[in-house]
Design a protein around this motif. Structure first.
Motif, mmCIF file in Angstrom:
data_model
loop_
_atom_site.group_PDB
_atom_site.id
_atom_site.type_symbol
_atom_site.label_atom_id
_atom_site.label_comp_id
_atom_site.label_asym_id
_atom_site.label_seq_id
_atom_site.Cartn_x
_atom_site.Cartn_y
_atom_site.Cartn_z
ATOM 1 N N UNK A 21 0.817 -1.220 0.000
ATOM 2 C CA UNK A 21 0.000 0.000 0.000
ATOM 3 C C UNK A 21 0.856 1.278 0.000
ATOM 4 N N UNK A 22 1.965 1.273 0.750
ATOM 5 C CA UNK A 22 2.852 2.434 0.750
ATOM 6 C C UNK A 22 3.481 2.629 -0.625
ATOM 7 N N UNK A 23 3.875 1.541 -1.243
ATOM 8 C CA UNK A 23 4.455 1.625 -2.596
ATOM 9 C C UNK A 23 3.476 2.261 -3.576
ATOM 10 N N UNK A 24 2.226 1.875 -3.515
ATOM 11 C CA UNK A 24 1.228 2.446 -4.443
ATOM 12 C C UNK A 24 1.113 3.954 -4.237
ATOM 13 N N UNK A 25 1.159 4.418 -2.983
ATOM 14 C CA UNK A 25 1.083 5.856 -2.725
ATOM 15 C C UNK A 25 2.284 6.584 -3.305
ATOM 16 N N UNK A 26 3.485 6.012 -3.136
ATOM 17 C CA UNK A 26 4.677 6.658 -3.681
ATOM 18 C C UNK A 26 4.644 6.703 -5.208
ATOM 19 N N UNK A 27 4.155 5.654 -5.822
ATOM 20 C CA UNK A 27 4.041 5.645 -7.280
ATOM 21 C C UNK A 27 3.103 6.757 -7.742
ATOM 22 N N UNK A 28 1.953 6.901 -7.082
ATOM 23 C CA UNK A 28 0.983 7.927 -7.473
ATOM 24 C C UNK A 28 1.550 9.333 -7.300
ATOM 25 N N UNK A 29 2.338 9.538 -6.246
ATOM 26 C CA UNK A 29 2.857 10.875 -5.975
ATOM 27 C C UNK A 29 4.022 11.249 -6.891
ATOM 28 N N UNK A 60 11.485 16.458 -2.618
ATOM 29 C CA UNK A 60 10.503 17.398 -2.072
ATOM 30 C C UNK A 60 9.102 16.818 -2.142
ATOM 31 N N UNK A 61 8.753 16.214 -3.266
ATOM 32 C CA UNK A 61 7.424 15.619 -3.436
ATOM 33 C C UNK A 61 7.209 14.468 -2.455
ATOM 34 N N UNK A 62 8.210 13.604 -2.328
ATOM 35 C CA UNK A 62 8.063 12.440 -1.456
ATOM 36 C C UNK A 62 8.022 12.838 0.019
ATOM 37 N N UNK A 63 8.804 13.843 0.401
ATOM 38 C CA UNK A 63 8.780 14.283 1.798
ATOM 39 C C UNK A 63 7.426 14.877 2.163
ATOM 40 N N UNK A 64 6.836 15.636 1.242
ATOM 41 C CA UNK A 64 5.510 16.191 1.513
ATOM 42 C C UNK A 64 4.488 15.069 1.699
ATOM 43 N N UNK A 65 4.560 14.047 0.859
ATOM 44 C CA UNK A 65 3.657 12.917 1.005
ATOM 45 C C UNK A 65 3.889 12.148 2.287
ATOM 46 N N UNK A 66 5.157 12.012 2.676
ATOM 47 C CA UNK A 66 5.477 11.294 3.909
ATOM 48 C C UNK A 66 4.911 12.028 5.123
ATOM 49 N N UNK A 113 5.727 16.626 16.878
ATOM 50 C CA UNK A 113 7.064 16.158 16.517
ATOM 51 C C UNK A 113 6.979 14.931 15.619
ATOM 52 N N UNK A 114 5.962 14.113 15.839
ATOM 53 C CA UNK A 114 5.788 12.892 15.054
ATOM 54 C C UNK A 114 5.504 13.208 13.591
ATOM 55 N N UNK A 115 4.498 14.032 13.323
ATOM 56 C CA UNK A 115 4.126 14.200 11.922
ATOM 57 C C UNK A 115 4.944 15.276 11.206
ATOM 58 N N UNK A 116 5.775 16.016 11.952
ATOM 59 C CA UNK A 116 6.601 17.023 11.308
ATOM 60 C C UNK A 116 7.953 16.476 10.847
ATOM 61 N N UNK A 117 8.226 15.212 11.128
ATOM 62 C CA UNK A 117 9.512 14.604 10.715
ATOM 63 C C UNK A 117 9.621 14.622 9.178
#
Length: 348
Positions: free
Chosen positions: A157-165, A316-322, A344-348
């Protein structure tokens, strides 16, 4: 030419000694006696004449050293003397020498093996097109208590999100971990092989070319369990199949399922991990049970930025999605989780 001639004469003089030290000493004594007689004609005391002759001619030992240097190569003579001395010591202490030789041999073998491992894993790039433009996605996940978990493997599921982004900026690939599988070829017995799941675009994106048949493509990686096909590596092709040029269309079985061979990779490529060997590749969709399993990490995500895209743009794109994914995870924390920890958790 003069320098070369002199070097050759010195080399011959070192290897083939035409005059012994005894002959040189006798000749030097004769010269010294003649010099003493000359000095005696002008000196009042014979002892004084001999002393003045020695001073004028130089000491016998110094003269011998000078003549030896002129007739050969001193360093070669010294090397020969060291070899002779060393051989005598070896023959005198045979057991200790044998132990030393064995120890050195083992140490050299271990050093060579270590270098080959470092060379294969760290120094030598993959035999693929433009390896400097290949990147691996890694991430550090923060839990509610603030502890970090570094990961370089992901679930589907994570891979599919990265592909889309990142689809507009890079070719994103799924590269599974190599693992052992029992295969049955024809009516023979089973043998242990190394299999690797990859996305349909992975081999082509790496810039590989088929030696026989074709590589996997996107159409092989669409339907779960829908395309039981395999591409062999060039090194695995000969042992079980005899490098048969008609390999395309032949089959083998894994856990009762029949896989059809569609091609063989080019020579020199034996897998995506330097120092490790893969026997064949199959589409990631053939691992159907893991496709929708959240948290089941069984592969790494590689990417190659498109020709006109800088790696920093993709990052930049992947970090925003992460960060967006982390924000969604933070919503599932307990209500009493301190706000500072959540931020602190979601701002990493």
């Amino acid at each position: 030419m003069r320098t070369l001639r002199e070097l050759l004469l010195r080399l011959v003089g070192s290897v083939r000694k035409t005059r012994t030290d005894a002959d040189l000493q006798e000749e030097l004594r004769s010269h010294l006696e003649l010099a003493s007689e000359d000095e005696a004609r002008s000196a009042s005391q014979p002892s004084e004449a001999a002393r003045r002759a020695r001073v004028r001619s130089g000491g016998l030992a110094q003269a011998m050293d000078a003549l030896r240097d002129q007739r050969g190569l001193p360093w070669l003579d010294a090397l020969r003397a060291d070899v002779v001395f060393g051989w005598r010591q070896v023959m005198r202490h045979r057991i200790a020498s044998l132990a030393a030789v064995l120890s050195l041999g083992l140490a050299m073998g271990a050093a060579l093996a270590a270098f080959r491992l470092v060379d294969a894993v760290l120094l030598r790039p993959l035999p693929v097109a433009d390896p400097s433009r290949l990147f691996v996605i890694t991430a550090t996940f923060r839990d509610a208590d603030g502890s970090g978990d570094f990961r370089d493997d992901f679930d589907y599921p994570t891979y599919r999100r990265y592909v889309a982004r990142a689809d507009k900026y890079a070719d994103v690939m799924l590269v599974g971990s190599a693992f052992r599988r029992k295969v049955v070829i024809g009516s023979g017995g089973s043998e242990t092989t190394v299999q690797q799941f990859v996305s349909g675009n992975a081999l082509a994106t790496l810039g590989l070319q088929p030696a026989i048949g074709r590589l996997l493509d996107a159409t092989d990686d669409v339907v779960p369990d829908g395309h039981p096909v395999a591409v062999l590596t060039h090194d695995y092709w000969p042992p079980p199949f005899g490098a048969d040029p008609g390999i395309v269309g032949r089959t083998f079985r894994i856990a009762g399922r029949v896989y059809t061979i569609v091609g063989v990779t080019s020579r020199g490529f034996s897998g995506t991990e330097p120092g490790a060997i893969t026997d064949f590749f199959v589409p990631s969709m053939m691992n159907a049970e893991a496709l929708n399993a959240i948290g089941w990490s069984w592969f790494r995500i590689w990417l190659r930025p498109k020709a006109d895209v800088a790696p920093t743009q993709v990052l930049t794109v992947l970090q925003a999605g992460f960060r967006a994914d982390q924000a969604e995870r933070a919503k599932k924390f307990e209500a009493d989780t301190p706000k500072a920890r959540v931020e602190a958790f979601w701002s990493e």
